[in-house]
Design an enzyme around this catalytic site. Sequence first.
Site, PDB file in Angstrom:
ATOM      1  N   LYS A   1       0.847  -1.201   0.000  1.00 21.04           N
ATOM      2  CA  LYS A   1       0.000   0.000   0.000  1.00 21.04           C
ATOM      3  C   LYS A   1       0.879   1.246   0.000  1.00 21.04           C
ATOM      4  O   LYS A   1       0.628   2.197  -0.733  1.00 21.04           O
ATOM      5  CB  LYS A   1      -0.911   0.003   1.239  1.00 21.04           C
ATOM      6  CG  LYS A   1      -2.070  -0.973   1.137  1.00 21.04           C
ATOM      7  CD  LYS A   1      -2.837  -1.134   2.438  1.00 21.04           C
ATOM      8  CE  LYS A   1      -3.900  -2.218   2.275  1.00 21.04           C
ATOM      9  NZ  LYS A   1      -4.576  -2.585   3.521  1.00 21.04           N
TER      10      LYS A   1
ATOM     11  N   GLN B   1      -4.964  -1.325   9.560  1.00 19.20           N
ATOM     12  CA  GLN B   1      -4.888  -2.658   8.952  1.00 19.20           C
ATOM     13  C   GLN B   1      -5.519  -3.707   9.880  1.00 19.20           C
ATOM     14  O   GLN B   1      -5.227  -3.761  11.068  1.00 19.20           O
ATOM     15  CB  GLN B   1      -3.412  -3.005   8.659  1.00 19.20           C
ATOM     16  CG  GLN B   1      -3.188  -4.321   7.950  1.00 19.20           C
ATOM     17  CD  GLN B   1      -3.722  -4.335   6.516  1.00 19.20           C
ATOM     18  OE1 GLN B   1      -3.845  -3.306   5.870  1.00 19.20           O
ATOM     19  NE2 GLN B   1      -4.034  -5.509   6.011  1.00 19.20           N
TER      20      GLN B   1
ATOM     21  N   ASP C   1     -11.402   2.946   3.972  1.00 18.26           N
ATOM     22  CA  ASP C   1     -11.862   1.560   3.871  1.00 18.26           C
ATOM     23  C   ASP C   1     -13.374   1.471   3.646  1.00 18.26           C
ATOM     24  O   ASP C   1     -13.882   0.424   3.253  1.00 18.26           O
ATOM     25  CB  ASP C   1     -11.564   0.815   5.186  1.00 18.26           C
ATOM     26  CG  ASP C   1     -10.273   0.026   5.142  1.00 18.26           C
ATOM     27  OD1 ASP C   1      -9.947  -0.506   4.071  1.00 18.26           O
ATOM     28  OD2 ASP C   1      -9.613  -0.076   6.195  1.00 18.26           O
TER      29      ASP C   1
END
Length: 281
Positions: free
Chosen positions: A52, A96, A119
């Site tokens: 990422k 995460q 997200d």
Amino acid sequence: MILIDGKKVAAELREELKGEVSQLKKQHNKIPGLTVILIGDLTPSQIYVRNKERSAKEVGLNSEVIKYPDSVEEKTVLEKIKELNVDATVSGILVQLPLPKHIDKQKVIETIDPSKDVDGFHPMNVGNLSSGYESSIPCTPLGCYLLIKKIEPNISGKKAVIVGRSNLNGKPMTQLLLKENCTVTITHSKTKDLKSECLQADIIVAAVGIPELVKGDWVKKDAIVIDVGINKTEKGIVGDVNFNEVSKKAKALTPVPGGVGPMTIACLLKNTIECFKRSQI
Ligand code: GUN
């Protein structure tokens, strides 16, 4: 059969985003920033986060990773999120998953400012998506959606079967396909006859985490099949779809790896840029 090249589509998307970032830089004299919080030392999470970070830098975003040991207190993480929420250089925040057991996932997600929730996991964004309002859209289903649209721009009236009902994939995928006027069936571990449900589908999205669950004789001829699975087996990494069998039936199919995976990260970058743009209005 069309082998859906997620790597290529993701690279094209990143190229497009790179141009957009340089345009935004000229326009606002600022660049969007993504901050990722990584807790603990789970290897898959470390790999994802490294990818990422690399991709974010490649398209010209500001990228920061904040790492904590497994033993970090929940309070420390929540305080950090609150700090990032009011930091104008941070457009997107991603924590995460999975988290260590002593940290409450829901609390963490709900502490992120919905306008920085890249997200799309915050209940506000989940609600907005299901109401058809503007929202951050979870990266993996967004990636699947873009791949489907690339193969078939008009999917109105198509029958879609989603295998798996997770908040991460199945549920948001359903909302995206409903918005496109698909007739959507969500199946799961208690579904009576999964095979006959799949056999009716023009589009199948498999996101259950069961290696090669979807067989060749589960798939209608010329269906579009999207495989979200990443399962470690003795044979190596396989998806939730039996690739060899299904490739003989489907019109288009994503490989694992190289299908949905690369799209997820590209969509995270897209979401970060979208959050930035909304914050500049
Ligand atoms: N872990 C695996 N996939 C994801 C994801 O899409 N977002 C976050 N935050 N964690 C993950």
